[in-house]
Scaffold this active site. Structure first.
Site, PDB file in Angstrom:
ATOM      1  N   ASP A   1       0.825  -1.205   0.000  1.00  0.00           N
ATOM      2  CA  ASP A   1       0.000   0.000   0.000  1.00  0.00           C
ATOM      3  C   ASP A   1       0.862   1.258   0.000  1.00  0.00           C
ATOM      4  OD1 ASP A   1       0.875  -0.524   2.587  1.00  0.00           O
ATOM      5  OD2 ASP A   1      -1.120  -0.992   3.350  1.00  0.00           O
TER       6      ASP A   1
ATOM      7  N   HIS B   1      -7.526  -5.048   9.942  1.00  0.00           N
ATOM      8  CA  HIS B   1      -7.230  -4.759   8.533  1.00  0.00           C
ATOM      9  C   HIS B   1      -5.922  -5.423   8.111  1.00  0.00           C
ATOM     10  CE1 HIS B   1      -5.136  -0.693   9.686  1.00  0.00           C
ATOM     11  NE2 HIS B   1      -4.181  -1.572   9.415  1.00  0.00           N
TER      12      HIS B   1
ATOM     13  N   ASN C   1      -7.902  -3.373  14.211  1.00  0.00           N
ATOM     14  CA  ASN C   1      -9.287  -3.701  13.817  1.00  0.00           C
ATOM     15  C   ASN C   1      -9.342  -4.848  12.803  1.00  0.00           C
ATOM     16  OD1 ASN C   1      -8.279  -2.534  11.517  1.00  0.00           O
ATOM     17  ND2 ASN C   1      -9.795  -0.900  11.365  1.00  0.00           N
TER      18      ASN C   1
ATOM     19  N   GLU D   1      -9.830  -2.103   5.231  1.00  0.00           N
ATOM     20  CA  GLU D   1     -10.517  -1.870   6.496  1.00  0.00           C
ATOM     21  C   GLU D   1     -11.802  -2.705   6.547  1.00  0.00           C
ATOM     22  OE1 GLU D   1      -8.929  -0.307   8.675  1.00  0.00           O
ATOM     23  OE2 GLU D   1      -8.279   1.710   8.108  1.00  0.00           O
TER      24      GLU D   1
END
Ligand code: F6R
Length: 236
Positions: free
Chosen positions: A67, A130, A128, A135
């Site tokens: 990314d 990801h 979380n 996400e």
């Protein structure tokens, strides 16, 4: 998914570094998928130490990063290109022409495919769940695309990399998708420290894809190893 617990991140990182180095020796033109963030820093340090000592040849290795933030200049110190250069590329004889990041105007998934696909993918994991910047809400068929970062991710990254100032953290990024990640032949996911306890406990429970916990997609892949430390273990 196979789970291997280490005493600490130091031992875990050295294990993964040795796996990668052995794979490069077997296949000098291996294609690696790499992550940024705080988790792989000791791994990259171990790889750099190996290069300084043993001169493992990285000149034919291709690297595809997961990314990149949108909106930071290429030479911004928190851009992932600069991060990778500082932590890894500058320490090895890697050919920068063989290093790749998602960019506007490039079909990243096609580029990876044309290069024969990723042999080994290294992942971190968000608190979380990801992976990459996929996400919660990311779909199983997602490919490389523009993504919105959640307020939680923006805050975590502000604290770690932007002196706590969320206004400086980009709100969007280009990220390989979940489908892109699952195409890798082999995957190592690294998770260290107490903040990853929830993620590890959810991964242990994962049997099928749950859109609210993107890393659960790894349950569908035949060759995933989760590398974690004692602090990331919990009784949750
Ligand atoms: C980074 C990436 C992210 C991080 C994750 C964990 O390229 O794709 O998924 O792996 O946010 O970040 P750290 O390692 O800082 O806890």
């Amino acid at each position: 998914m196979k789970f291997i617990k280490f005493k600490n991140e130091k031992d875990a990182s050295l294990f993964v570094a040795n796996e990668l180095i052995a794979s490069i020796k077997t296949n000098p033109s291996i294609k690696l998928g790499l992550a940024t963030g705080s988790t792989p820093i000791p791994l990259y340090q171990d790889i750099a130490n190996d290069y300084a000592k043993n001169k493992t040849d990285w000149s034919h290795v291709s690297i595809f990063n997961l990314d990149e933030y949108i909106g930071l200049s290429e030479n911004h110190e928190q851009s992932y290109k600069v991060f990778m250069y500082n932590h890894l590329f500058s320490k090895l004889n890697v050919n920068l022409k063989n290093t790749h990041f998602p960019e506007h105007g490039i079909n990243y998934d096609e580029l990876i495919k044309k290069n024969g696909g990723i042999d080994i993918q290294i992942l971190g994991i968000g608190t979380n769940g990801h992976i990459g910047f996929n996400e919660p809400g990311s779909t199983l068929d997602s490919l490389t695309r523009v993504v919105d970062l959640t307020p939680e991710t923006i805050q975590v990254n502000a604290n770690k990399f932007f002196n706590g100032d969320i206004t400086n953290v980009p709100k969007t990024a280009l990220s390989m998708g979940i489908a892109s990640i699952l195409k890798a032949k082999k995957i190592y996911l690294l998770a260290f420290g107490k903040s990853k306890q929830y993620a590890i406990s959810e991964l242990k429970k994962a049997k099928a894809f749950n859109i609210n916990f993107p890393a659960s997609a790894l349950a569908l892949h035949p060759d995933v190893t989760i590398i974690y430390d004692e602090e990331a273990e919990s009784d949750l």
